[in-house]
Design an enzyme around this catalytic site. Structure first.
Site, PDB file in Angstrom:
ATOM      1  N   GLU A  81      -5.325   1.943   5.329  1.00  0.00           N
ATOM      2  CA  GLU A  81      -4.249   2.442   4.734  1.00  0.00           C
ATOM      3  C   GLU A  81      -4.183   3.828   5.690  1.00  0.00           C
ATOM      4  O   GLU A  81      -2.793   4.241   5.811  1.00  0.00           O
ATOM      5  CB  GLU A  81      -4.394   2.768   3.991  1.00  0.00           C
ATOM      6  CG  GLU A  81      -4.556   2.071   2.771  1.00  0.00           C
ATOM      7  CD  GLU A  81      -5.543   0.600   2.893  1.00  0.00           C
ATOM      8  OE1 GLU A  81      -5.824  -0.771   2.419  1.00  0.00           O
ATOM      9  OE2 GLU A  81      -6.696   1.005   3.067  1.00  0.00           O
ATOM     10  N   HIS A 111      -6.724  -2.136  -8.513  1.00  0.00           N
ATOM     11  CA  HIS A 111      -5.512  -3.224  -8.291  1.00  0.00           C
ATOM     12  C   HIS A 111      -4.761  -3.384  -9.659  1.00  0.00           C
ATOM     13  O   HIS A 111      -3.587  -3.649 -10.048  1.00  0.00           O
ATOM     14  CB  HIS A 111      -5.509  -4.889  -8.711  1.00  0.00           C
ATOM     15  CG  HIS A 111      -6.684  -5.146  -7.210  1.00  0.00           C
ATOM     16  ND1 HIS A 111      -7.905  -5.124  -7.213  1.00  0.00           N
ATOM     17  CD2 HIS A 111      -6.118  -5.782  -5.989  1.00  0.00           C
ATOM     18  CE1 HIS A 111      -8.365  -5.746  -6.398  1.00  0.00           C
ATOM     19  NE2 HIS A 111      -6.688  -5.930  -5.503  1.00  0.00           N
TER      20      HIS A 111
END
Length: 338
Positions: free
Chosen positions: A60, A129
């Site tokens: 990321e 998540h």
């Protein structure tokens, strides 16, 4: 006017932007060949090629860092963080580089990039998540933060974000990807394709950043909310019997204070609703602003309804979310304050 899901509307926005401007590039984990874990980018690589829509390693900070460099060079990257929970390894790049590039370079460089990230719960994804980290992003000067509540806004806001000269965080509520819902379970009440908010104009259009919208008129109380919770607020207003006005903020930063003040001054009462945890959530900022700007019109303290102050509870996901029953009870209590 086409009828779309939010997934289809986001994909359409990217297609419109890429077709009109060759400087727009899309990349992230699995967004190319596979079309993204939620299929928001499906077909874009086949249409525009691997140099404009491509996959990246699971990195990321590298994804965001590369996007910052491309933006400084003159491109318009739209990068995807696969889940909002995954943004933390890139947080330093977002805060220390993307948000500050214009200021620290005295305007010599800008960072016209969009960071897309699915946010919130609703898929039983557990703690890694399902997070809603908008408060961490709205705290950062130099970023704009957007949270759409329906396909029509999702497309228009995303196109506006891509055209913005500064970095925009575009948070996509996962529970709304395929349709609206009643807040009690994970199945939509009706598909977006048969819902008025699923009507999406064809071609290019924008929804201006920093402009809220009135979703329900009322006289007794104002509900300030965004994203998934807009639909909870609408359901709660009906269930409660309270003549509540519902404001969909759409953009958290910059914030449409004019719309907020006008509504709260009219109703005299305010409830702030969001999915993230209560303590230090974005609702605290909203409550403080309302108290400061609307104090002489308030007939009761500003009330907040939010998620629990706990790590995200996998097995109790639907109890964690503020649902219509919890919000309806809060509305009733709010209007009962003398």
């Amino acid at each position: 006017m086409a009828r779309m899901t939010m997934i289809e509307a986001i994909r359409d926005a990217l297609d419109v932007a890429m077709g009109a401007d060759p400087s727009v590039v899309v990349f992230g984990e699995d967004v190319g060949y596979f079309g993204g874990v939620f299929r928001c980018t499906a077909g874009l690589q086949a249409k525009y090629g691997k140099t404009r829509c491509f996959d990246t390693p699971i990195n990321e900070s590298g994804i965001v860092g590369a996007g910052i460099g491309m933006a400084a060079y003159g491109l318009k990257p739209v990068v995807e963080i696969q889940f909002a929970d995954y943004m933390y390894p890139a947080y330093d790049q977002i805060v220390s580089e993307a948000a500050r590039l214009r200021y620290r370079s005295a305007g010599q460089f800008t960072c016209p990039m969009v960071i897309r990230m699915p946010t919130g719960g609703g898929i039983f994804g557990g703690q890694t998540h399902s997070q809603s980290p908008e408060a961490l992003l709205t705290h950062v000067t130099g970023l704009k933060t957007v949270v759409p509540s329906n396909p029509r806004d999702a497309k228009g806001l995303l196109l506006a974000a891509i055209e913005d000269p500064d970095p925009v965080i575009f948070m996509e509520p996962k529970r709304l990807y395929n349709g609206p819902f009643d807040g009690h379970h994970d199945r939509p009440v009706t598909a977006w394709k048969s819902h008025e908010m699923g009507e999406v104009p064809e071609g290019h259009y924008t929804v201006p950043l920093g402009k809220a919208v009135l979703r329900r008129q009322g006289r007794a109380a104002t509900v300030l909310t965004y994203g998934t919770m807009v639909h909870v607020a609408l359901a709660a207003a009906e269930e409660s019997g309270v003549d509540a006005e519902v404001i969909d903020l759409r953009t958290l930063l910059p914030l449409d204070m004019e719309a907020i003040v006008a509504s709260v001054n009219k109703t005299g009462r305010c409830l702030v609703l969001h999915e993230a945890t209560l303590t230090s959530g974005y609702g605290a900022e909203l409550a403080a602003l309302v108290q400061a700007e609307c104090f002489w019109h308030l007939e009761a303290p500003v009330r907040r309804v939010a998620g629990w102050d706990t790590p995200y509870p996998h097995t109790h996901e639907w109890s964690y979310f503020p649902g219509p029953a919890r919000v309806a009870e809060a509305l009733r209590q709010l209007v009962e304050v003398a």
